[in-house]
Structures are given as structure tokens and as C-alpha cells.
Scaffold this active site. Structure first.
Site, PDB file in Angstrom:
ATOM      1  N   SER A 215      55.674  42.521  20.963  1.00  0.00           N
ATOM      2  CA  SER A 215      56.359  42.516  22.180  1.00  0.00           C
ATOM      3  C   SER A 215      57.691  43.346  21.947  1.00  0.00           C
ATOM      4  O   SER A 215      57.827  43.726  20.474  1.00  0.00           O
ATOM      5  CB  SER A 215      57.171  40.962  21.898  1.00  0.00           C
TER       6      SER A 215
ATOM      7  N   TYR B   3      61.736  33.478  18.380  1.00  0.00           N
ATOM      8  CA  TYR B   3      60.606  34.254  18.832  1.00  0.00           C
ATOM      9  C   TYR B   3      60.545  35.739  18.406  1.00  0.00           C
ATOM     10  O   TYR B   3      59.700  36.288  17.488  1.00  0.00           O
ATOM     11  CB  TYR B   3      60.513  34.091  20.378  1.00  0.00           C
TER      12      TYR B   3
HETATM   13  N1  NAP Z   1      53.838  37.441  28.615  1.00  0.00           N
HETATM   14  C1  NAP Z   1      54.707  38.218  28.317  1.00  0.00           C
HETATM   15  O1  NAP Z   1      55.890  38.555  28.896  1.00  0.00           O
HETATM   16  C2  NAP Z   1      54.579  38.858  27.201  1.00  0.00           C
HETATM   17  C3  NAP Z   1      55.493  39.919  26.495  1.00  0.00           C
HETATM   18  C4  NAP Z   1      55.485  40.659  25.337  1.00  0.00           C
HETATM   19  C5  NAP Z   1      54.296  40.062  24.377  1.00  0.00           C
HETATM   20  N2  NAP Z   1      53.553  38.796  24.755  1.00  0.00           N
HETATM   21  C6  NAP Z   1      52.712  38.551  23.635  1.00  0.00           C
HETATM   22  O2  NAP Z   1      51.385  38.844  24.487  1.00  0.00           O
HETATM   23  C7  NAP Z   1      50.405  37.726  23.718  1.00  0.00           C
HETATM   24  C8  NAP Z   1      49.462  37.065  24.870  1.00  0.00           C
HETATM   25  O3  NAP Z   1      50.347  36.342  25.689  1.00  0.00           O
HETATM   26  P1  NAP Z   1      50.245  36.095  27.011  1.00  0.00           P
HETATM   27  O4  NAP Z   1      51.450  36.354  27.753  1.00  0.00           O
HETATM   28  O5  NAP Z   1      48.918  36.679  27.589  1.00  0.00           O
HETATM   29  O6  NAP Z   1      50.280  34.494  27.108  1.00  0.00           O
HETATM   30  P2  NAP Z   1      49.199  33.386  27.531  1.00  0.00           P
HETATM   31  O7  NAP Z   1      48.470  33.572  28.658  1.00  0.00           O
HETATM   32  O8  NAP Z   1      49.791  32.102  27.152  1.00  0.00           O
HETATM   33  O9  NAP Z   1      48.036  33.644  26.033  1.00  0.00           O
HETATM   34  C9  NAP Z   1      48.185  33.164  24.815  1.00  0.00           C
HETATM   35  C10 NAP Z   1      47.007  32.834  24.487  1.00  0.00           C
HETATM   36  O10 NAP Z   1      47.297  32.438  22.971  1.00  0.00           O
HETATM   37  C11 NAP Z   1      46.408  31.289  22.828  1.00  0.00           C
HETATM   38  N3  NAP Z   1      46.826  30.523  21.654  1.00  0.00           N
HETATM   39  C12 NAP Z   1      48.331  30.077  21.700  1.00  0.00           C
HETATM   40  N4  NAP Z   1      48.186  29.389  20.253  1.00  0.00           N
HETATM   41  C13 NAP Z   1      47.081  29.451  19.726  1.00  0.00           C
HETATM   42  C14 NAP Z   1      46.600  29.100  18.419  1.00  0.00           C
HETATM   43  N5  NAP Z   1      47.028  28.363  17.370  1.00  0.00           N
HETATM   44  N6  NAP Z   1      45.323  29.542  18.159  1.00  0.00           N
HETATM   45  C15 NAP Z   1      44.615  30.050  19.057  1.00  0.00           C
HETATM   46  N7  NAP Z   1      44.947  30.528  19.930  1.00  0.00           N
HETATM   47  C16 NAP Z   1      46.120  30.049  20.450  1.00  0.00           C
HETATM   48  C17 NAP Z   1      46.397  30.488  23.972  1.00  0.00           C
HETATM   49  O11 NAP Z   1      45.228  29.780  24.246  1.00  0.00           O
HETATM   50  P3  NAP Z   1      45.369  28.142  24.321  1.00  0.00           P
HETATM   51  O12 NAP Z   1      46.446  27.946  25.480  1.00  0.00           O
HETATM   52  O13 NAP Z   1      44.018  27.861  24.477  1.00  0.00           O
HETATM   53  O14 NAP Z   1      46.023  27.629  23.004  1.00  0.00           O
HETATM   54  C18 NAP Z   1      46.557  31.592  24.890  1.00  0.00           C
HETATM   55  O15 NAP Z   1      45.220  31.810  25.837  1.00  0.00           O
HETATM   56  C19 NAP Z   1      51.297  36.786  22.760  1.00  0.00           C
HETATM   57  O16 NAP Z   1      51.216  37.249  21.441  1.00  0.00           O
HETATM   58  C20 NAP Z   1      52.871  36.888  23.410  1.00  0.00           C
HETATM   59  O17 NAP Z   1      53.608  36.856  22.359  1.00  0.00           O
HETATM   60  C21 NAP Z   1      53.616  38.301  25.996  1.00  0.00           C
END
Ligand code: NAP
Length: 224
Positions: free
Chosen positions: A136, A149
């Protein structure tokens, strides 16, 4: 067929990366906590002629993930891992409770480390392979109300940069991917970001990541 593992593949960025990898001809192992979400992505991939399997696992549980991966990866030629699973807890530091602090490090930092450790022996059997760590821009610079975070994401940055040095000259390429806000379920119910609709589309970010396999660093800043 060569296989790629994507964690957190049931939603958001992980789902888009998995769909793109499958389109490019990879067999994708969709890993995450909620099996129903993974199965929907698997069906989507299969419906468009791709190859995928779903594996329910918790990246924060090193013992069970080791055992589950052993079974799921048998006979597969594993050439890639995307450590994408992540959680977010935001707000003033004084209001963060210890359970939130623990979960941020368990999933974002330790989950990435445990998964990499479990998958590396499989990757070492391939001549060229990839580990992509989804960080991120909070892993590049601290932000107000994102203290823990950001700390968890700085940990992943240090881990990734160190492995790049340790594995220099080998067939394993480690990528650190830093992106700004994306419009994903990550922000559902969040007070920190009430409206994520102006954020980047996870598909656009996923495209850049899949194109950049093998690059050391990918930085995708938020579009204004
Ligand atoms: N959205 C943003 O603005 C943003 C910006 C920068 C970076 N990121 C990063 O991008 C990545 C993906 O996030 P996203 O935005 O796509 O959000 P998201 O849709 O909430 O995806 C996160 C995924 O991680 C899974 N997960 C969470 N805890 C877990 C665990 N203990 N074991 C296995 N799976 C787990 C969740 O599945 P379950 O719900 O089934 O647990 C979910 O499918 C993350 O690392 C986040 O920090 C996000």
C-alpha cells in the site's frame, strides 16, 4: 500448466488479479478465509475456459496453512504467489484496541511471512518464479489515522526488500507493490473512508501488477 497462488482471492484486488492471471493461462489457486467467495471466483474462471481451484485457509495460522497447502499443491508446478490478503483498522492511535493491533500484524505482516515461508520450497523447484507482495502507499509513508496499518505494511516492505537481496541472482523475483486507495469491500463499514467510489478500480491496479511481474517495485498512486 503452471500455477499461481493468490491469497484474499475472493474479493477486491485479489479477485481481479486471479481473473487476469487465469486469462493469461495460469492455473490459479484461490486462497482465502471465506470459501463461498472463492468458489464464485473459481466458477467465473472456469466459465471463461480457465483453470482454478479454491482453498479455504487463514494466512495467520501457520500450522494449518502448511498442511492445507501441502495437499492442494501436490502435483502442481507452482511458479507464483501473490500475498494479497489483508485487513484494515483505522482511526486515532489512542483509540486502537489491542485486538485490532494484533490482527493487523497477524494478517498483513505475519500472514505474508508465513505464506512465503510455506510456498518457497515449491517455488524453488521452478526455474523462474514470482512472489508479489501487495503493500500500500501506507508502506511508503505514514499517514494520520493509519498508524498501525502503516506499521504492518512497512514490515512487509522490509521483508520484501530483504528477500530481494537474499535471492538476488536466483530465479525467484520478489515484487513490492504499493498502491493508493481502491474501490473494494475493504472500506465497507469504514468511518475512515466513507465513500470509496472515487478511488481507483481494482481491475486497473491488477492490470499494472500482472504486467509488472518480475519488477522489483510497482508504485500506483491514486488518480486525482
Ligand atoms: N482498498 C484499498 O484502498 C487498498 C489500498 C492499498 C492496499 N490495499 C491492500 O490490498 C489488499 C487487498 O485488499 P482489498 O482492497 O482487495 O480488500 P478486500 O476486498 O477486503 O480483500 C481482502 C481479502 O483478504 C482476505 N483475508 C483477510 N484476512 C485473511 C486471512 N487471515 N486469511 C486469508 N485471507 C484473508 C479477505 O477474505 P475474507 O473476507 O474471506 O477473510 C478478502 O478477500 C490488502 O492487502 C490491502 O491492505 C488496499
Amino acid at each position: 500448466m503452471d500455477s499461481f497462488i493468490v491469497t484474499g482471492a475472493g474479493s477486491g484486488l485479489g479477485r481481479e488479479i486471479a481473473l487476469l492471471l487465469a486469462k493469461e493461462g495460469w492455473d490459479v489457486l484461490l486462497a482465502g478465509r471465506t470459501l463461498d467467495k472463492l468458489l464464485l471466483v473459481k466458477e467465473e474462471i472456469k466459465a471463461s475456459g480457465g483453470s482454478a481451484a479454491a482453498l479455504q485457509l487463514d494466512v495467520a495460522n501457520p500450522e494449518s496453512l502448511q498442511e492445507k497447502l501441502e495437499r492442494a499443491l501436490e502435483g502442481k508446478n507452482v511458479r507464483g504467489l501473490v500475498n494479497n490478503a489483508g485487513v484494515g483498522h483505522f482511526g486515532p492511535f489512542r483509540k486502537m484496541d489491542n485486538a485490532q493491533i494484533f490482527e493487523l500484524f497477524q494478517v498483513n505482516a505475519l500472514g505474508t511471512i508465513y505464506m512465503t515461508k510455506a510456498v518457497l520450497p515449491y517455488l524453488q523447484q521452478a526455474e523462474s518464479c514470482y512472489v508479489v507482495n501487495i503493500i500500500s502507499t501506507a508502506g511508503l509513508r505514514g499517514k494520520a489515522n493509519e498508524s498501525v496499518y502503516a506499521a504492518s505494511k512497512f514490515a512487509v516492505r522490509g521483508f520484501t526488500e530483504s528477500l530481494q537481496k537474499e535471492y538476488e541472482g536466483s530465479g525467484i523475483k520478489f515484487t513490492a507493490a504499493y498502491m493508493g486507495g481502491m474501490d473494494t469491500p475493504f472500506w465497507e463499514g469504514s468511518e475512515h473512508v466513507a465513500d470509496s467510489s472515487k478511488f481507483m478500480l481494482p481491475l486497473d491496479v491488477a492490470r499494472r501488477i500482472v504486467e509488472g511481474l518480475g519488477e522489483k517495485e510497482i508504485i500506483i498512486e491514486r488518480q486525482k
